[in-house]
Design a protein around this motif. Sequence first.
Motif, mmCIF file in Angstrom:
data_model
loop_
_atom_site.group_PDB
_atom_site.id
_atom_site.type_symbol
_atom_site.label_atom_id
_atom_site.label_comp_id
_atom_site.label_asym_id
_atom_site.label_seq_id
_atom_site.Cartn_x
_atom_site.Cartn_y
_atom_site.Cartn_z
ATOM 1 N N CYS A 176 4.040 -29.310 10.267
ATOM 2 C CA CYS A 176 2.813 -30.024 10.325
ATOM 3 C C CYS A 176 1.938 -29.760 9.132
ATOM 4 C CB CYS A 176 2.316 -29.908 11.835
ATOM 5 S SG CYS A 176 1.831 -28.058 12.499
ATOM 6 N N SER A 177 2.224 -29.119 8.075
ATOM 7 C CA SER A 177 1.368 -28.480 7.196
ATOM 8 C C SER A 177 0.302 -29.358 6.634
ATOM 9 C CB SER A 177 2.411 -27.692 5.976
ATOM 10 O OG SER A 177 2.877 -28.963 5.486
ATOM 11 N N ASP A 178 0.794 -30.652 6.471
ATOM 12 C CA ASP A 178 -0.425 -31.713 6.166
ATOM 13 C C ASP A 178 -1.835 -31.833 6.857
ATOM 14 O OD1 ASP A 178 1.270 -32.488 3.897
ATOM 15 O OD2 ASP A 178 1.910 -34.240 5.031
ATOM 16 N N LEU A 179 -1.602 -31.165 8.134
ATOM 17 C CA LEU A 179 -2.952 -31.241 9.101
ATOM 18 C C LEU A 179 -3.669 -30.086 8.725
ATOM 19 C CD1 LEU A 179 -1.153 -31.669 12.499
ATOM 20 C CD2 LEU A 179 -2.032 -33.538 11.235
ATOM 21 N N CYS A 180 -3.486 -29.294 7.704
ATOM 22 C CA CYS A 180 -4.329 -28.329 7.649
ATOM 23 C C CYS A 180 -5.475 -28.798 6.614
ATOM 24 C CB CYS A 180 -3.608 -27.134 6.613
ATOM 25 S SG CYS A 180 -2.285 -26.321 7.796
ATOM 26 N N LYS A 181 -5.234 -30.017 6.079
ATOM 27 C CA LYS A 181 -6.304 -30.552 5.089
ATOM 28 C C LYS A 181 -7.500 -31.288 6.021
ATOM 29 C CE LYS A 181 -2.501 -31.549 1.932
ATOM 30 N NZ LYS A 181 -1.546 -32.602 1.263
ATOM 31 N N PHE A 182 -7.124 -31.441 7.226
ATOM 32 C CA PHE A 182 -8.260 -32.079 7.797
ATOM 33 C C PHE A 182 -9.102 -31.282 8.627
ATOM 34 C CE2 PHE A 182 -4.455 -34.842 7.590
ATOM 35 C CZ PHE A 182 -5.123 -36.160 7.536
ATOM 36 N N LEU A 198 3.817 -22.411 12.911
ATOM 37 C CA LEU A 198 2.546 -23.086 12.372
ATOM 38 C C LEU A 198 2.036 -22.623 10.991
ATOM 39 C CD1 LEU A 198 0.165 -23.275 15.560
ATOM 40 C CD2 LEU A 198 1.734 -25.218 14.625
ATOM 41 N N PRO A 199 1.786 -23.545 9.884
ATOM 42 C CA PRO A 199 1.633 -22.988 8.624
ATOM 43 C C PRO A 199 0.152 -22.004 8.827
ATOM 44 C CG PRO A 199 0.515 -25.463 8.696
ATOM 45 C CD PRO A 199 1.465 -24.930 10.431
ATOM 46 N N SER A 200 0.106 -21.025 7.657
ATOM 47 C CA SER A 200 -0.814 -20.161 7.788
ATOM 48 C C SER A 200 -2.239 -20.613 7.244
ATOM 49 C CB SER A 200 -0.283 -19.094 6.697
ATOM 50 O OG SER A 200 -0.394 -19.401 5.426
ATOM 51 N N ASP A 201 -1.992 -21.836 6.821
ATOM 52 C CA ASP A 201 -3.395 -22.715 6.354
ATOM 53 C C ASP A 201 -4.041 -22.948 7.475
ATOM 54 O OD1 ASP A 201 -2.924 -21.952 3.756
ATOM 55 O OD2 ASP A 201 -2.466 -23.451 2.755
ATOM 56 N N MET A 202 -3.547 -23.206 8.618
ATOM 57 C CA MET A 202 -4.174 -23.743 9.783
ATOM 58 C C MET A 202 -5.507 -22.859 10.002
ATOM 59 S SD MET A 202 -2.695 -24.907 13.243
ATOM 60 C CE MET A 202 -1.691 -26.445 12.517
ATOM 61 N N LYS A 203 -5.392 -21.705 9.452
ATOM 62 C CA LYS A 203 -6.773 -20.870 9.796
ATOM 63 C C LYS A 203 -8.125 -21.694 9.197
ATOM 64 C CE LYS A 203 -6.223 -17.853 5.631
ATOM 65 N NZ LYS A 203 -4.828 -18.262 5.217
ATOM 66 N N ASN A 204 -7.698 -22.384 8.359
ATOM 67 C CA ASN A 204 -8.989 -23.250 7.465
ATOM 68 C C ASN A 204 -9.612 -24.136 8.669
ATOM 69 O OD1 ASN A 204 -8.536 -21.752 5.018
ATOM 70 N ND2 ASN A 204 -6.976 -23.465 4.521
#
Length: 591
Positions: free
Chosen positions: A454-460, A476-482
């Motif tokens: 679900c890495s694309d969700l990190c852009k929202f 879960l992708p690490s970029d979710m911290k954003n």
Amino acid sequence: MSRLKRAAQMDSLAGFRAEKKEQAVPSGLLKAARKSGQLNLSDRGLTEVPQEVYRLNVDPPEDARQNVSFGASDRWWEQTDLTKLLLSSNQLTHLSDDIRLLPALVTLDLHDNKLSNLPSALGELQELQQLRLSNNQLRSLPVELCSLKKLSSLTLQQNLQESLPEELGQLLNLTQLDLSNNHLKLLPSSLGCLTRLQKLNLSNNQLSSLPDSLARLCDVKLLDCSKNQLTDVPAGLSEMSALEQLYLGHNKLRLLPKLLAPALKELYVGNNHIEQLQAEQLACLTAISLLELRDNKIKILPEQISLLSTLTRLDVANNDITTLPASVSLLPNLKVLLLEGNPLRGIRRDLLTKGTNELLTYLRGRIKDEGPTAMTLPSQARVNVHSIKTLKLLEYSEKQVAHVPDELFDAAAGLTVTTVNFSKNQLTCTPPRLQEFLSSLSDINLAFNKLSCCSDLCKFLQLVHIDLRNNQLSDLPSDMKNLTKLSSIILSYNRFKSFPEVLYHVVSLETVLLGNNQVDKVDPQRLMKLVRLSTLDLSNNDLLSIAPELGLCTSLRSLSLEGNPFRAPRAAIVARGTDAVLEYLRSRIPT
């Protein structure tokens, strides 16, 4: 009887024996308390607190007076100060000033006794954090009690309190205050100084108004003012930014309060005198999930009820509603609609008994197509442009398809979309065209699909709620911290083997549901940094042990651990609920 006979029957050693005095508290309990720092004397029929309890840490034990030698494990002079004293469910009518002899007390439980007053010496227990006084006969509180700077929980329900000291506002560390079932007619204005409060229960009193100072209670999540005599509530309640549950039932309100509280999820206003619902009041309820309006005098449900896109339960039973707007059927998350006791016309009585789903289906059928507001896709699914425009909702669920048709996104082109529901399909990745709503999307439901990433969700970056239950995720992708606004994430029924690393860094989280995975460990030290986390579901996982430090996660209001293979805490403790589990875990932390 002769003197010789009487002498024969007398105990010749009576004068040499010390008279045995029966102890109200067994010496074994006192001995154990010196080691553990905890003494439980609940439900022992005590009419007063025995002196040896007050002097537990002052006087040497009876064994020492008899010159008994002590082993390494019985050195009474190495005793632990008493920190927890439970005296509930006795017959106590008073508490001695000698309570000051226990200055290390952290918890004092006096609930379910016959106390009519309290000693001023309570104010000397400066380590006290929990004071339970419910189910007594208290009419007032000593002012000295308000000097307990560390007190975090004060329960006073089921007493005879008619007023409270203005000094109550000095208890700056209070997080829980229960004043329910008393005779209070007014509240001190200093109540607004208790800025760390998270739960405030004022129910079952005689309050006709609330102080404006309540507006300063920005951490309160639950406020219960039910069963009073309120005719309105102060506008300042809108400033209670953390408020999630508000109980105003059984009062004398004539209007639904206009509340801008952004986190309000549950509003109970049943059993009042409300006759009219106004659109501007409904529009304020941006996060509402449960709205209870039963037993009022409401005649009309306005069309604007359809704006409550987060509503799951609407109770308008026993009102005067004669017609039901078809727009109710546009509520995307409505699961329960209670209508009994209304003089409804135009809807068959048998339809009302078939349940919410049948009723909503019928109402949707009454909505007439308005030209471009509906279009047919190749899959014969309908796109309701009216729903996109008014509810900002893009829905394509329960189709069991692997791709979302472009026609759906074309219909929403140029419009603001805040909520997406693509659940119960066969999606293996996030639809690429979702990125057209990067700047507005706050709620996304991709449950019951086949997602493994679900890495694309990190852009929202505006996301507040994510539902990913019943997929094939293992990380879960690490970029979710954003996602700094993320409040809740649902990950139940996936393939996680540990608590997702990135979630420890999302400090905005309030709800994490991880039930029915394979999680075998969780780090309580890092969980403590999630200061807003109030709901954590770890049920039906592979946890072999629960670290006692989890009990220090004081923000938790709901912790689900059932269905794991750990042995402690026992199932009986888990069944008693979150507070009991957390208290047990705290008691197991090595000192």
